[in-house]
Every structure is written in structure tokens, then in C-alpha cells.
Design a protein around this motif. Structure first.
Motif, PDB file in Angstrom:
ATOM      1  N   ILE A 100      51.008  38.390  47.509  1.00  0.00           N
ATOM      2  CA  ILE A 100      50.146  37.573  47.023  1.00  0.00           C
ATOM      3  C   ILE A 100      49.090  38.650  45.652  1.00  0.00           C
ATOM      4  O   ILE A 100      48.397  38.396  44.071  1.00  0.00           O
ATOM      5  CB  ILE A 100      49.379  37.276  47.822  1.00  0.00           C
ATOM      6  N   ASP A 101      48.925  39.703  46.326  1.00  0.00           N
ATOM      7  CA  ASP A 101      48.193  40.633  45.813  1.00  0.00           C
ATOM      8  C   ASP A 101      48.956  40.904  44.450  1.00  0.00           C
ATOM      9  O   ASP A 101      48.117  41.066  43.306  1.00  0.00           O
ATOM     10  CB  ASP A 101      48.275  42.430  46.338  1.00  0.00           C
ATOM     11  N   LEU A 110      60.232  37.674  40.448  1.00  0.00           N
ATOM     12  CA  LEU A 110      60.842  37.649  40.823  1.00  0.00           C
ATOM     13  C   LEU A 110      59.917  38.235  41.819  1.00  0.00           C
ATOM     14  O   LEU A 110      59.907  37.914  43.363  1.00  0.00           O
ATOM     15  CB  LEU A 110      61.324  39.308  40.327  1.00  0.00           C
ATOM     16  N   GLN A 111      58.391  38.925  41.884  1.00  0.00           N
ATOM     17  CA  GLN A 111      57.034  38.607  42.585  1.00  0.00           C
ATOM     18  C   GLN A 111      57.173  37.408  43.429  1.00  0.00           C
ATOM     19  O   GLN A 111      57.258  37.907  44.299  1.00  0.00           O
ATOM     20  CB  GLN A 111      56.754  39.457  41.919  1.00  0.00           C
ATOM     21  N   PHE A 112      57.747  36.557  42.634  1.00  0.00           N
ATOM     22  CA  PHE A 112      56.565  35.444  43.294  1.00  0.00           C
ATOM     23  C   PHE A 112      57.882  34.415  43.921  1.00  0.00           C
ATOM     24  O   PHE A 112      57.815  33.976  45.343  1.00  0.00           O
ATOM     25  CB  PHE A 112      57.174  34.306  42.290  1.00  0.00           C
ATOM     26  N   PHE A 113      58.940  35.336  43.990  1.00  0.00           N
ATOM     27  CA  PHE A 113      60.410  34.449  44.961  1.00  0.00           C
ATOM     28  C   PHE A 113      60.102  35.685  46.191  1.00  0.00           C
ATOM     29  O   PHE A 113      60.955  35.218  47.008  1.00  0.00           O
ATOM     30  CB  PHE A 113      61.622  34.240  44.232  1.00  0.00           C
ATOM     31  N   SER A 114      59.640  36.807  45.697  1.00  0.00           N
ATOM     32  CA  SER A 114      60.117  37.571  47.300  1.00  0.00           C
ATOM     33  C   SER A 114      58.150  38.000  47.964  1.00  0.00           C
ATOM     34  O   SER A 114      58.363  38.284  48.924  1.00  0.00           O
ATOM     35  CB  SER A 114      59.438  39.223  46.084  1.00  0.00           C
ATOM     36  N   THR A 115      57.669  37.104  47.419  1.00  0.00           N
ATOM     37  CA  THR A 115      56.312  36.603  47.789  1.00  0.00           C
ATOM     38  C   THR A 115      56.911  35.558  49.218  1.00  0.00           C
ATOM     39  O   THR A 115      55.913  35.238  50.258  1.00  0.00           O
ATOM     40  CB  THR A 115      55.697  36.213  47.108  1.00  0.00           C
ATOM     41  N   LEU A 116      57.182  34.436  48.475  1.00  0.00           N
ATOM     42  CA  LEU A 116      57.616  32.952  48.916  1.00  0.00           C
ATOM     43  C   LEU A 116      58.206  32.967  49.413  1.00  0.00           C
ATOM     44  O   LEU A 116      58.085  32.416  51.137  1.00  0.00           O
ATOM     45  CB  LEU A 116      57.684  32.555  47.703  1.00  0.00           C
ATOM     46  N   VAL A 117      59.654  33.728  49.947  1.00  0.00           N
ATOM     47  CA  VAL A 117      60.358  33.990  50.866  1.00  0.00           C
ATOM     48  C   VAL A 117      59.942  34.331  51.912  1.00  0.00           C
ATOM     49  O   VAL A 117      60.006  33.404  53.625  1.00  0.00           O
ATOM     50  CB  VAL A 117      61.460  35.139  51.078  1.00  0.00           C
TER      51      VAL A 117
END
Length: 135
Positions: A100-101, A110-117
């Protein structure tokens, strides 16, 4: 019943993550560059990039998948089951906070899905934290 479904979903998701890590072995340097962690990973693995992913895949399969299936009752009860589930939920919670940071400063899919999973995995594994009732 819903809790067992969530634990099984978490195990399945971790299985897919393990497969993804295996696929990344073929273009490891590019994957690390995409996340912006190439230098750190080389340093941590003493210039042996494959070492980090080998450990990650083993941990994903050995702990997350097996322990999720154990808590769901699909396989026999494993030692330190509750402690391992606490560690998994704790580590993925930290990963979500860090993600989130990242997203607040620079949004990429890429960062969104790496946080969502990891957020989904925390949701899936949270029922595994409950103490078993003594019969």
C-alpha cells in the motif's frame, strides 16, 4: 464450511504463486528489475539469484500449501500448525502494508496485484488462527 473453503482457496492460490515463481526462474533478472529489487536480491543471495526463488518455492509449497490444507482438515495435523499460520498471516499483512505504501507513491498494476494477492491470502488464512476446541 466457509472457513475451510477459504483455507483451501489460500492453498490453491499459493500453489499458483509457486508455479509463477518457477516460471520466473527462466527470466529471474528481468523479474527482479520489474520490482526494482535486483541489487538487493543479488546481495542477499551472494550473487546466486536462483537461491532466493528456490527457497521461496519450497516455503510456499512446504508451509503455506501444506499448513493451509492441514488446518482445513484435508491432510493430517502438522506440528506447530497455529504458530505457522500466525507467521504466514503476519508476514503477508506486512507485505500488504508495504505494498500500500508503494502504491501511494507510484501506482503500477504490477505493484497493485503484488499487494492484492497477499491481501487475499491474509483473508484466506485468517480462519487458521483460531484455536482448536478440545473435545
Amino acid at each position: 464450511m466457509l472457513n475451510i473453503f477459504r483455507l483451501r482457496l489460500g492453498a490453491l492460490l499459493h500453489f499458483l504463486i509457486a508455479i509463477g515463481h518457477l516460471i520466473c526462474l527462466f527470466f529471474l533478472e528481468e523479474a527482479f528489475k520489474a520490482y526494482g529489487i535486483l541489487y538487493e536480491m543479488k546481495h542477499l543471495c551472494f550473487d546466486q539469484e536462483w537461491l532466493l526463488y528456490a527457497v521461496t518455492v519450497c516455503l510456499a509449497v512446504g508451509f503455506a500449501i501444506l499448513y493451509a490444507l492441514s488446518v482445513a482438515g484435508d491432510i493430517r495435523k502438522l506440528p506447530l500448525q497455529r504458530l505457522v499460520m500466525i507467521a504466514i498471516v503476519g508476514l503477508y499483512s506486512i507485505r500488504v502494508i508495504v505494498g500500500i505504501d508503494w502504491l501511494l507513491y507510484e501506482f503500477t498494476y504490477l505493484q497493485f496485484f503484488s499487494t492484492l494477492v497477499p491481501a487475499i491470502l491474509v483473508y484466506c488464512y485468517f480462519p487458521g488462527l483460531k484455536r482448536e476446541k478440545q473435545v
